[in-house]
Each structure stands twice: as structure tokens, then as C-alpha cells.
Design a protein around this motif. Structure first.
Motif, PDB file in Angstrom:
ATOM      1  N   LEU A  86       0.910  -1.393   0.032  1.00  0.00           N
ATOM      2  CA  LEU A  86      -0.138  -0.092   0.052  1.00  0.00           C
ATOM      3  C   LEU A  86       0.783   1.305  -0.064  1.00  0.00           C
ATOM      4  O   LEU A  86       0.333   2.273  -0.672  1.00  0.00           O
ATOM      5  CB  LEU A  86      -0.880  -0.085   1.292  1.00  0.00           C
ATOM      6  CG  LEU A  86      -1.927  -0.925   1.122  1.00  0.00           C
ATOM      7  CD1 LEU A  86      -2.688  -1.291   2.493  1.00  0.00           C
ATOM      8  CD2 LEU A  86      -2.901  -0.897   0.098  1.00  0.00           C
ATOM      9  N   LEU A  87       2.132   1.239   0.490  1.00  0.00           N
ATOM     10  CA  LEU A  87       2.958   2.431   0.329  1.00  0.00           C
ATOM     11  C   LEU A  87       3.635   2.617  -0.649  1.00  0.00           C
ATOM     12  O   LEU A  87       4.056   3.831  -0.985  1.00  0.00           O
ATOM     13  CB  LEU A  87       4.083   2.235   1.615  1.00  0.00           C
ATOM     14  CG  LEU A  87       3.756   2.556   2.928  1.00  0.00           C
ATOM     15  CD1 LEU A  87       5.123   2.559   3.940  1.00  0.00           C
ATOM     16  CD2 LEU A  87       3.456   3.976   3.320  1.00  0.00           C
ATOM     17  N   ALA A  88       3.872   1.476  -1.684  1.00  0.00           N
ATOM     18  CA  ALA A  88       4.655   1.752  -2.831  1.00  0.00           C
ATOM     19  C   ALA A  88       4.270   2.173  -4.057  1.00  0.00           C
ATOM     20  O   ALA A  88       3.068   2.476  -4.184  1.00  0.00           O
ATOM     21  CB  ALA A  88       5.186   0.228  -3.308  1.00  0.00           C
ATOM     22  N   ARG A  89       5.154   2.926  -4.632  1.00  0.00           N
ATOM     23  CA  ARG A  89       4.835   3.909  -5.969  1.00  0.00           C
ATOM     24  C   ARG A  89       4.515   2.967  -6.963  1.00  0.00           C
ATOM     25  O   ARG A  89       3.741   3.238  -8.021  1.00  0.00           O
ATOM     26  CB  ARG A  89       6.061   4.690  -6.209  1.00  0.00           C
ATOM     27  CG  ARG A  89       5.990   6.133  -5.184  1.00  0.00           C
ATOM     28  CD  ARG A  89       6.967   6.983  -5.551  1.00  0.00           C
ATOM     29  NE  ARG A  89       6.895   8.217  -4.642  1.00  0.00           N
ATOM     30  CZ  ARG A  89       7.652   8.974  -4.500  1.00  0.00           C
ATOM     31  NH1 ARG A  89       8.481   9.133  -5.439  1.00  0.00           N
ATOM     32  NH2 ARG A  89       7.847  10.011  -3.500  1.00  0.00           N
ATOM     33  N   THR A  90       5.161   1.580  -7.118  1.00  0.00           N
ATOM     34  CA  THR A  90       5.037   0.964  -8.159  1.00  0.00           C
ATOM     35  C   THR A  90       4.794  -0.667  -7.521  1.00  0.00           C
ATOM     36  O   THR A  90       5.605  -1.153  -6.639  1.00  0.00           O
ATOM     37  CB  THR A  90       6.326   0.939  -9.143  1.00  0.00           C
ATOM     38  OG1 THR A  90       6.799   2.074  -9.420  1.00  0.00           O
ATOM     39  CG2 THR A  90       6.137  -0.190 -10.261  1.00  0.00           C
ATOM     40  N   ILE A  91       3.725  -1.241  -7.960  1.00  0.00           N
ATOM     41  CA  ILE A  91       3.271  -2.570  -7.521  1.00  0.00           C
ATOM     42  C   ILE A  91       3.260  -3.553  -8.756  1.00  0.00           C
ATOM     43  O   ILE A  91       2.536  -3.157  -9.656  1.00  0.00           O
ATOM     44  CB  ILE A  91       1.884  -2.575  -6.954  1.00  0.00           C
ATOM     45  CG1 ILE A  91       2.062  -1.443  -5.796  1.00  0.00           C
ATOM     46  CG2 ILE A  91       1.491  -3.862  -6.443  1.00  0.00           C
ATOM     47  CD1 ILE A  91       0.691  -1.125  -5.279  1.00  0.00           C
ATOM     48  N   HIS A  92       3.797  -4.613  -8.772  1.00  0.00           N
ATOM     49  CA  HIS A  92       3.792  -5.725  -9.847  1.00  0.00           C
ATOM     50  C   HIS A  92       3.171  -6.916  -9.160  1.00  0.00           C
ATOM     51  O   HIS A  92       3.097  -7.210  -7.807  1.00  0.00           O
ATOM     52  CB  HIS A  92       5.115  -6.203 -10.022  1.00  0.00           C
ATOM     53  CG  HIS A  92       5.903  -5.095 -10.896  1.00  0.00           C
ATOM     54  ND1 HIS A  92       7.394  -5.021 -11.102  1.00  0.00           N
ATOM     55  CD2 HIS A  92       5.425  -4.067 -11.479  1.00  0.00           C
ATOM     56  CE1 HIS A  92       7.654  -3.908 -11.707  1.00  0.00           C
ATOM     57  NE2 HIS A  92       6.688  -3.483 -12.091  1.00  0.00           N
ATOM     58  N   GLY A  93       2.511  -7.560 -10.145  1.00  0.00           N
ATOM     59  CA  GLY A  93       1.946  -8.847  -9.710  1.00  0.00           C
ATOM     60  C   GLY A  93       0.466  -8.829  -9.160  1.00  0.00           C
ATOM     61  O   GLY A  93       0.162  -9.815  -8.407  1.00  0.00           O
ATOM     62  N   THR A  94      -0.226  -7.725  -9.450  1.00  0.00           N
ATOM     63  CA  THR A  94      -1.814  -7.831  -9.022  1.00  0.00           C
ATOM     64  C   THR A  94      -2.552  -8.511 -10.127  1.00  0.00           C
ATOM     65  O   THR A  94      -2.435  -8.598 -11.174  1.00  0.00           O
ATOM     66  CB  THR A  94      -2.327  -6.313  -9.235  1.00  0.00           C
ATOM     67  OG1 THR A  94      -1.488  -5.436  -8.429  1.00  0.00           O
ATOM     68  CG2 THR A  94      -3.674  -6.131  -8.810  1.00  0.00           C
ATOM     69  N   PRO A  95      -3.139  -9.388  -9.475  1.00  0.00           N
ATOM     70  CA  PRO A  95      -4.179 -10.442 -10.308  1.00  0.00           C
ATOM     71  C   PRO A  95      -5.194  -9.784 -11.157  1.00  0.00           C
ATOM     72  O   PRO A  95      -5.669  -8.653 -10.585  1.00  0.00           O
ATOM     73  CB  PRO A  95      -4.886 -11.431  -9.178  1.00  0.00           C
ATOM     74  CG  PRO A  95      -3.899 -11.223  -7.847  1.00  0.00           C
ATOM     75  CD  PRO A  95      -3.503  -9.830  -7.943  1.00  0.00           C
ATOM     76  N   PRO A  96      -5.637 -10.116 -12.343  1.00  0.00           N
ATOM     77  CA  PRO A  96      -6.433  -9.242 -13.178  1.00  0.00           C
ATOM     78  C   PRO A  96      -7.740  -9.028 -12.551  1.00  0.00           C
ATOM     79  O   PRO A  96      -8.441  -8.328 -12.521  1.00  0.00           O
ATOM     80  CB  PRO A  96      -6.365 -10.272 -14.377  1.00  0.00           C
ATOM     81  CG  PRO A  96      -5.284 -10.768 -14.559  1.00  0.00           C
ATOM     82  CD  PRO A  96      -4.785 -11.147 -13.120  1.00  0.00           C
ATOM     83  N   GLN A  97      -8.127 -10.171 -11.728  1.00  0.00           N
ATOM     84  CA  GLN A  97      -9.390 -10.320 -11.268  1.00  0.00           C
ATOM     85  C   GLN A  97      -9.592  -9.378 -10.013  1.00  0.00           C
ATOM     86  O   GLN A  97     -10.839  -9.060  -9.569  1.00  0.00           O
ATOM     87  CB  GLN A  97      -9.978 -11.607 -10.840  1.00  0.00           C
ATOM     88  CG  GLN A  97      -9.031 -12.194  -9.634  1.00  0.00           C
ATOM     89  CD  GLN A  97      -7.720 -12.977 -10.141  1.00  0.00           C
ATOM     90  OE1 GLN A  97      -7.283 -12.716 -10.912  1.00  0.00           O
ATOM     91  NE2 GLN A  97      -7.301 -13.948  -9.313  1.00  0.00           N
ATOM     92  N   SER A  98      -8.420  -8.948  -9.475  1.00  0.00           N
ATOM     93  CA  SER A  98      -8.390  -7.932  -8.539  1.00  0.00           C
ATOM     94  C   SER A  98      -8.816  -6.566  -8.846  1.00  0.00           C
ATOM     95  O   SER A  98      -8.972  -5.680  -8.047  1.00  0.00           O
ATOM     96  CB  SER A  98      -6.934  -7.974  -7.642  1.00  0.00           C
ATOM     97  OG  SER A  98      -7.107  -9.499  -7.056  1.00  0.00           O
ATOM     98  N   GLN A 101      -5.043  -1.912  -8.030  1.00  0.00           N
ATOM     99  CA  GLN A 101      -4.812  -2.059  -6.515  1.00  0.00           C
ATOM    100  C   GLN A 101      -4.286  -0.561  -5.844  1.00  0.00           C
ATOM    101  O   GLN A 101      -3.703  -0.021  -6.585  1.00  0.00           O
ATOM    102  CB  GLN A 101      -3.379  -2.809  -6.477  1.00  0.00           C
ATOM    103  CG  GLN A 101      -2.357  -2.620  -5.112  1.00  0.00           C
ATOM    104  CD  GLN A 101      -3.120  -3.314  -3.896  1.00  0.00           C
ATOM    105  OE1 GLN A 101      -3.558  -4.736  -4.142  1.00  0.00           O
ATOM    106  NE2 GLN A 101      -3.853  -2.434  -2.930  1.00  0.00           N
ATOM    107  N   PRO A 102      -5.330  -0.122  -5.222  1.00  0.00           N
ATOM    108  CA  PRO A 102      -5.171   1.266  -4.593  1.00  0.00           C
ATOM    109  C   PRO A 102      -3.820   1.172  -3.675  1.00  0.00           C
ATOM    110  O   PRO A 102      -3.442   0.353  -3.187  1.00  0.00           O
ATOM    111  CB  PRO A 102      -6.357   1.035  -3.607  1.00  0.00           C
ATOM    112  CG  PRO A 102      -7.384   0.233  -4.051  1.00  0.00           C
ATOM    113  CD  PRO A 102      -6.422  -0.802  -4.634  1.00  0.00           C
ATOM    114  N   SER A 103      -3.262   2.418  -3.760  1.00  0.00           N
ATOM    115  CA  SER A 103      -1.819   2.449  -3.339  1.00  0.00           C
ATOM    116  C   SER A 103      -1.810   4.017  -2.591  1.00  0.00           C
ATOM    117  O   SER A 103      -2.570   5.241  -3.260  1.00  0.00           O
ATOM    118  CB  SER A 103      -0.906   2.419  -4.330  1.00  0.00           C
ATOM    119  OG  SER A 103       0.443   2.881  -3.680  1.00  0.00           O
ATOM    120  N   LEU A 104      -1.044   4.259  -1.346  1.00  0.00           N
ATOM    121  CA  LEU A 104      -0.812   5.640  -1.140  1.00  0.00           C
ATOM    122  C   LEU A 104       0.032   6.323  -2.137  1.00  0.00           C
ATOM    123  O   LEU A 104       0.266   7.441  -2.064  1.00  0.00           O
ATOM    124  CB  LEU A 104      -0.379   5.481   0.295  1.00  0.00           C
ATOM    125  CG  LEU A 104      -1.385   4.973   1.113  1.00  0.00           C
ATOM    126  CD1 LEU A 104      -0.687   4.617   2.482  1.00  0.00           C
ATOM    127  CD2 LEU A 104      -2.555   5.824   1.726  1.00  0.00           C
TER     128      LEU A 104
END
Length: 200
Positions: A86-98, A101-104
Motif C-alpha cells: 500500500l505504501l509503494a509507488r510501483t506494484i507488480h503482480g496484481t491479479p487481473p480479477q482484483s 490495486q489502490p496505493s498511497l
């Protein structure tokens, strides 16, 4: 010296365990579910859990902007496992069905979700952490890794060469669950990053 006022985001996940460990090191702990509960705090912990679920609830309750404003005013934030995502600026690996991904979008790190495997791949190990005089017991559960860090981000610990704990100013992100051990040193380190309480 006054006890620090620390919040634990209590929407889902291991917030009770963080609350218990913080209490053992003398912090006053508030469960945070609404923006107004950030008032008077000097630090906030984002616990492990399910990052998409926690992120969606943060959006629903107006906490994304509130936490960003809390940090802009000087509030320290520590994200563990899902909290690091949640803290990160870049996120990899979020499943398509999800979905998204909200992030701060606060910490200049790139994280890979579930990099250490599924729930059945959970494990315990010890880590050498910068500044600690003995190894720290760490619990990894569906843990992310920090794939990359930006300028000004200090790497505090690695596991098998992968970054698992990092700090940037008064932001800290860890892949593992320090709250599931009896060792409060990481929580004490976080308390050292917290300043005076933030006002409304």
C-alpha cells in the motif's frame, strides 16, 4: 517523556497483533478506521492482510487522501507485508480479477506481490537488520519483496539477496510480520521515527 500516540489501520488483517506489541513498548495505540482518528497521532502502522481488500476499504472510507495528508504533515508510516504494498509507488503482480490495486503512492519502492509464494509457502527465518546487534526473527506469509528502491531509500535487511526491509525518511516498509514475534525492536525503531503528534 510522554508516550507516543500511534495508530494501527484496523480495516482488515493483523492489526490486533501490532496493537499488542506496541503496547509492550509504551505506546498509546488507536485503532484507525476513519480519517478523523488520525488526529493527534505521530505514527501509523499499515498491517499485513489482503492488500486489495484493505486498499478498497481505504478508498471507501476516505482514508487514502487522509493518510497522504497525515504523512505530508510529518506523520510516520510503517507498512508490513500488505502495508508495504500500500505504501509503494510501483506494484507488480496484481491479479487481473482484483482490478486496480489502490496505493498511497508515498514510498519510492517497487514491490512484487506474493513473491515468496502462497499461504502454504509461509516460513520463519532470522534476518540481519542494519543497526541491530543480533538477528531478528521474521515471519513471512504470502510476502511481497521490494524489487527496487529509489534515491534516498535505505535498505535495512535482505533475505536471500532480496530486499525485505527499507526506510525512506519517516516511512518504513517490511515484507514480513514483525508483530507475530515477541521481538519489539522493529516497532521500537519505528517509534524513533515518530515526531510530535499531528494536529487537525
Amino acid at each position: 517523556m510522554l508516550a507516543p500516540n500511534i495508530g494501527v489501520l484496523a480495516l482488515q488483517g493483523a492489526f490486533r497483533e501490532h496493537k499488542r506489541l506496541l503496547s509492550t513498548v509504551g505506546a498509546n495505540v488507536t485503532e484507525v478506521r476513519l480519517p478523523q482518528q488520525l488526529q493527534g497521532l505521530s505514527g501509523l502502522i499499515l498491517p499485513g492482510g489482503e492488500s486489495t481488500t484493505i486498499g478498497n476499504l481505504m478508498v471507501e472510507y476516505g482514508l487514502v487522501e487522509a493518510i497522504q495528508e497525515f504523512h505530508a504533515a510529518g506523520g510516520a508510516i510503517f507498512g508490513t507485508c500488505a502495508g508495504a504494498i500500500l505504501l509503494a509507488r510501483t506494484i507488480h503482480g496484481t491479479p487481473p480479477q482484483s482490478g486496480v490495486q489502490p496505493s498511497l503512492n508515498l514510498m519510492d519502492i517497487t514491490v512484487q506481490r506474493n513473491a515468496f509464494g502462497r499461504q502454504v509457502d509461509s516460513f520463519r527465518t532470522t534476518l540481519e537488520i542494519s543497526g541491530f546487534d543480533s538477528p531478528f526473527p521474521a515471519v513471512f506469509i504470502r510476502a511481497p519483496i521490494i524489487e527496487a528502491v529509489g534515491e534516498g531509500v535505505d535498505v535495512l535487511a535482505r533475505h536471500q539477496g532480496q530486499i525485505v526491509l527499507a526506510r525512506s525518511g519517516n516511512l518504513m516498509a517490511g515484507s514480513f510480520h514483525p508483530e507475530l514475534t515477541g521481538d519489539a525492536r522493529i516497532h521500537q525503531l519505528f517509534l524513533s521515527l515518530c515526531r510530535e503528534p499531528q494536529r487537525a
